[in-house]
Write a protein that holds these residues in place. Structure first.
Motif, short mmCIF file in Angstrom:
data_model
loop_
_atom_site.label_atom_id
_atom_site.label_comp_id
_atom_site.label_asym_id
_atom_site.label_seq_id
_atom_site.Cartn_x
_atom_site.Cartn_y
_atom_site.Cartn_z
N ASP A 235 0.84 -1.20 0.00
CA ASP A 235 0.00 0.00 0.00
C ASP A 235 0.87 1.25 0.00
N LYS A 236 2.06 1.12 0.58
CA LYS A 236 2.98 2.25 0.64
C LYS A 236 4.41 1.72 0.63
N VAL A 237 5.31 2.48 0.02
CA VAL A 237 6.73 2.12 -0.03
C VAL A 237 7.54 3.32 0.42
N ALA A 238 8.53 3.07 1.29
CA ALA A 238 9.40 4.15 1.76
C ALA A 238 10.85 3.80 1.48
N ILE A 239 11.65 4.83 1.22
CA ILE A 239 13.10 4.65 1.00
C ILE A 239 13.83 5.55 1.98
N GLU B 241 30.95 12.29 0.17
CA GLU B 241 31.31 13.02 1.39
C GLU B 241 30.36 14.21 1.59
N GLY B 242 29.86 14.31 2.82
CA GLY B 242 28.96 15.41 3.15
C GLY B 242 27.53 15.23 2.67
N ALA B 243 27.21 14.02 2.18
CA ALA B 243 25.86 13.78 1.65
C ALA B 243 24.83 13.83 2.78
N THR B 244 23.63 14.24 2.40
CA THR B 244 22.51 14.33 3.34
C THR B 244 21.61 13.11 3.17
N PRO B 245 21.19 12.46 4.27
CA PRO B 245 20.26 11.33 4.12
C PRO B 245 18.92 11.79 3.56
N VAL B 246 18.27 10.86 2.84
CA VAL B 246 17.01 11.18 2.17
C VAL B 246 15.94 10.19 2.60
N HIS B 247 14.73 10.73 2.87
CA HIS B 247 13.56 9.88 3.11
C HIS B 247 12.56 10.14 1.99
N TRP B 248 12.15 9.07 1.35
CA TRP B 248 11.18 9.17 0.23
C TRP B 248 10.06 8.19 0.50
N GLU B 249 8.83 8.56 0.19
CA GLU B 249 7.74 7.60 0.31
C GLU B 249 6.64 7.91 -0.69
#
Length: 706
Positions: free
Chosen positions: A133-137, A144-152
Motif C-alpha cells: 500500500d505504501k513504499v518508503a526509501i 562526502e557530506g551527503a545528506t540522508p534522504v527519506h522518500w515515500e
C-alpha cells in the motif's frame, strides 16, 4: 486540413497502474528485484573503491538484510551499498524506467569491469508496489557530506521526499504490505521465495525478524561478533572423552538472540573453474539444488568467455523410465539471479531431460527478466550448449569406453531423442551411439556394420557335402571350381549387391523372439536389442541419414545363413513342393491369403517360423501408435507381408507333405502355424483358447487316452 506533427505523450497516472499490475506475472518476484538492486548498489560501491573514489569503513561487510515484521505488516530490504543523494532519488526513482545500473555502466564502462551489474531497465523497484500500500526509501549516499534522504509513496503518482535520519551509507526500502500479500512478511514464505530467486546472488543475504524475540543456545566458544548475548550459564553434559558412560563435564553456554539465516551461496560451483571442483562438490551441489537423493551419472561443466559469457553445469541423472517422469530441470540464471526453469529458447528441447544450471549474463531478457526477447544470439547459445554436450559424450566414448558403456542404458533415450530433434547433434553423435547385442556386448554403429555372419554349414555337418557342390545348367553336380564363368559373374553381381546395403538385425522383445535369437546364435550371427519406444523412429532416422544402412527385425527374413544350399534340381523340387504345401496349409487353416514357403533350414529342430517384412511391420507399428482405425490383420500375421516358413528338414513338415488331408494332418498344420505365431507375438484370446484345446487333444492322441 493542414498536416500536423508532434510527440506522443504518456500520462503517468495511466501507465503506473499498468506497471504495478502487469509488469511481472508473479508477485513474489519483488524480492528478487529489490534484492538485486541492493546487490548492484554494493557492487557499484566496490568498483568505486577499486578506482580510489571511496574508502570502505573498517570492519564493514557486504550484506543485504531482509527484516520481517508480521505485527507491523512490513518488509525491509537493507543494503550497505553506495546509497543515493536527493538528486539521484529524483533521477532514478521519480523517473520511471531510468536505470541507475545502465547509467553507472556507461559512466565507468572503461574501468574495473570485473564484477557484473545486474540491473538494466530501471523498473525493478516498482515491483514493490505490486504487494504494498505504501513504499518508503531511506538512503545515504557514499559521497562526502551527503545528506540522508527519506522518500515515500502510497502507490499513486504522488510522492514525498525530505531529509532523512539514516546514518550508515546504503539504502533501506520499506514495504507496507497490503492485506492480500501479508504472507510475504511470514518468515517461512519469505525464505522460500528468497531461496527460489536469490540462492546464488553475489552478496550475502540474511533474513530475520525485525524485533526478533526467539533465542538459541550455543557454546561460548561458538560466539560470533554479531551475536547478541541474553544470558550466560553453565551446563553439565556427558564427557565423551571418558570411557565412563556416566562421566560429566561442565560447559559454558550462551543464550543468544536468534541468528539471522543466510539465504545464499555467493560463489556457486559453476562460477569456479572445473579444475578447482571435486567430484564430491559436484554431487553436493546436485543434491542441494535439485533435492535428488540419487547420485547423478556424470556431469558437464560449461565455462565459456567468448563469443559470449556462459557458465553452468549439466547433470545426467539416473532415470527410472518405468516409474518416473523423464523431464528434468535446467535452471537459467543471469548474473547469478534466477530467471526461470527450462526456457526452451536457450535450452535445446532434448536437454530438458537433464538437470542443471546455466548462467548467461549476455541473455537478451525482456524488461521483467522473466522471458527472452527474440534474438538470433539466443540460438547461438542453444547451439553451443548442444555442441558441448555432444563433445563430452563423444570424448567419453573415445577415452572412457568402459564408463560410457556403464551409463549407456540410462542415457540412451536422451541421446536418441537428441538425435531426432537436432540434426547437428545427430551428426556428431552417430558414430558414438551404442547398440547392445543379444550377448550383452556394446557396439558402435561402425562396429555393427563390420560384424559378418560365419558360414557354419561344415560345422553342422549335415550339409557339408552339399555346400561343396554346385550344379551345371543340366542339373549335374560339379565341383565348385568347375562353375561356368557366367555363374561366377552372377555370383559376383550378387556379392556387389550385398555390399551396397548393410543390414543390422535387431530384437524388440528378447523373451518373445527367443526362438529367432537361438537361430541367430547357431548361425554365429548377432542382433542388437532395441526395446524402447524411441528406437523405431530413431532407426528410421539413421537409415535416412546413412546411405546403405538398413535395420531389420530378427524375424523379418531368413537369410542364406539359416538355409542349406541346394542344387538347381533340388531347388526346383522344393519350389514345387512349396506350392503344394501352401494350398494344403491355406485349406487347413482357412486362410486364403497366407503365404507359405518351404525351405531347408540348417536347424532341423525348428519346424516352423513366421517372417514379416520390415516395411509391413513398421507400418503395423505406426498404425498401432496413431490408431488409424485400419484392420490390423492387413499388416499382421496371416495377412499381407507375413510368410509361414516350414522346414523341409523337419519330420512334422514331411508328414504334412505326405498326408492326404487327414484329421491329424489338419491338427498338425494348425499347431505349426500357432507355434510360429507364438514366436512372433502373443496370440489373440480366442486363438490362445483354441491353441490350448488343440494341445490337449494332441497329448491325448500321444498318450492313447480317449
Amino acid at each position: 486540413m493542414a498536416q500536423k506533427q508532434g510527440s506522443l505523450s504518456i500520462n503517468s497516472e495511466n501507465i503506473f497502474p499498468i506497471i504495478k499490475k502487469w509488469l511481472y506475472s508473479d508477485h513474489d518476484i519483488f524480492y528478487r528485484e529489490l534484492i538485486s538492486n541492493g546487490c548492484d548498489a554494493i557492487t557499484k560501491l566496490k568498483k568505486l573503491e577499486m578506482m580510489g573514489e571511496y574508502e570502505m569503513p573498517e570492519g564493514r561487510k557486504d550484506q543485504i538484510r531482509v527484516l520481517l515484521n508480521p505485527e507491523k505488516k512490513t518488509v525491509k530490504i537493507v543494503d550497505n551499498g553506495l546509497g543515493m543523494t536527493m538528486d539521484e532519488v529524483e533521477e532514478y526513482i521519480n523517473q520511471i524506467a531510468f536505470s541507475g545500473a545502465t547509467d553507472f555502466i556507461e559512466k565507468y564502462k572503461d574501468k574495473a569491469n570485473d564484477d557484473q551489474i545486474i540491473g538494466h531497465f530501471g523498473l525493478g523497484f516498482y515491483s514493490a508496489f505490486m504487494v504494498s500500500d505504501k513504499v518508503a526509501i531511506d538512503t545515504l549516499s557514499y559521497r562526502e557530506g551527503a545528506t540522508p534522504v527519506h522518500w515515500e509513496c502510497d502507490g499513486g503518482t504522488e510522492y514525498s521526499m525530505e531529509e532523512g535520519d539514516r546514518t550508515e551509507v546504503g539504502t533501506t526500502v520499506t514495504l507496507f504490505l497490503n492485506e492480500d500479500c501479508l504472507q510475504f512478511c511470514n518468515e517461512y514464505k519469505a525464505t522460500e521465495v528468497i531461496k527460489k530467486y536469490c540462492s546464488f546472488m553475489p552478496t550475502e543475504i540474511w533474513v530475520s525478524k525485525e524485533d526478533e524475540k526467539d533465542t538459541q543456545t550455543i557454546e561460548k566458544s561458538e560466539k560470533l561478533d554479531d551475536d547478541v548475548v541474553i544470558e550466560e550459564f553453565t551446563d553439565e553434559v556427558r564427557d565423551w572423552d571418558s570411557e565412563d558412560e556416566n562421566a560429566k563435564k561442565k560447559v559454558d553456554k550462551l543464550k543468544i538472540k536468534k541468528r539471522p539465516e543466510l539465504m545464499n551461496e555467493i560463489h556457486p560451483l559453476w562460477t569456479k573453474h572445473p579444475n578447482e571442483c571435486t567430484d564430491e562438490e559436484y554431487k553436493d551441489f546436485y543434491r542441494k539444488v535439485f533435492a535428488d537423493y540419487k547420485e547423478p551419472l556424470f556431469w558437464i561443466h560449461l565455462n565459456m568467455d567468448y563469443p559470449f559469457n556462459l557458465k553452468g553445469i549439466l547433470y545426467f541423472p539416473k532415470i527410472n523410465m518405468e516409474y518416473e517422469s523423464i523431464e528434468g530441470t535446467i535452471k537459467l540464471y543471469n548474473n547469478q539471479v534466477f530467471i526461470a526453469d527450462n526456457i526452451k529458447e536457450v535450452i535445446p528441447e532434448f536437454l530438458m531431460l537433464l538437470k542443471g544450471v546455466i548462467d548467461c549474463p549476455d541473455l537478451p531478457l525482456n524488461v521483467s527478466r522473466s522471458a527472452l526477447q527474440n534474438d538470433g544470439f539466443v540460438k547461438k547459445i542453444s547451439e553451443y550448449i548442444s555442441k558441448k554436450v555432444a563433445d563430452k559424450l563423444s570424448g567419453m566414448c573415445k577415452t572412457e569406453k568402459e564408463n560410457y558403456e556403464k551409463y549407456w542404458d540410462d542415457i540412451s533415450p536422451f541421446i536418441k531423442f537428441g538425435c531426432l530433434k537436432d540434426d547437428k547433434f545427430c551428426e556428431k553423435m552417430t558414430d558414438y551411439i551404442l547398440f547392445k547385442d543379444i550377448d550383452g556386448q556394446y557396439l558402435t554403429l561402425p562396429e555393427c556394420l563390420e560384424v559378418k555372419p560365419i558360414d557354419t554349414e561344415e560345422e553342422n555337418g549335415e550339409n557339408a557335402d552339399e555346400a561343396a557342390k554346385a550344379v551345371d545348367e543340366n542339373g549335374n553336380a560339379v565341383e565348385a571350381e568347375e562353375i561356368a564363368p557366367e555363374q561366377e559373374d552372377a555370383e559376383e553381381d550378387a556379392s556387389e549387391e550385398e555390399k551396397k546395403e548393410k543390414v543390422i538385425y535387431y530384437v524388440t522383445d528378447e523373451k518373445q523372439q527367443s526362438q529367432y535369437i537361438a537361430m541367430f546364435r547357431q548361425a554365429k550371427m548377432t542382433a542388437v536389442v532395441l526395446d524402447h519406444t524411441i528406437d523405431q523412429p530413431f532407426i528410421s532416422q539413421l537409415e535416412s541419414k546413412n546411405e546403405g544402412i538398413k535395420f531389420a527385425r530378427i524375424d523379418a527374413d531368413l537369410t542364406d545363413s539359416f538355409t542349406a544350399k541346394t542344387g538347381k534340381k533340388a531347388a526346383e523340387e522344393l519350389a514345387k513342393q512349396s506350392e503344394e504345401l501352401e494350398k494344403k496349409i491355406r485349406k487347413a487353416l482357412k486362410k486364403d491369403s497366407l503365404k507359405v514357403s518351404l525351405q531347408k533350414l540348417k536347424n532341423k529342430k525348428i519346424a516352423s517360423v513366421l517372417t514379416i517384412s520390415e516395411e509391413t511391420r513398421r507400418m503395423q507399428d505406426m498404425m498401432k501408435m496413431y490408431g488409424g482405425g485400419m484392420d490390423m490383420n492387413l499388416f499382421g500375421a496371416g495377412g499381407e507381408g507375413a510368410t509361414l516358413v516350414l522346414n523341409a528338414n523337419h519330420p512334422l513338415v514331411q508328414y504334412v507333405l505326405s498326408d492326404e488331408d487327414s484329421k491329424n494332418g489338419k491338427l498338425i498344420c494348425e499347431q505349426l502355424y500357432d507355434l510360429a505365431m507364438l514366436q512372433n507375438a502373443p496370440l489373440a484370446p480366442e486363438e490362445m483358447t483354441a491353441f490350448i484345446q488343440r494341445s490337449n487333444e494332441i497329448m491325448m492322441l500321444l498318450s492313447g487316452v480317449k
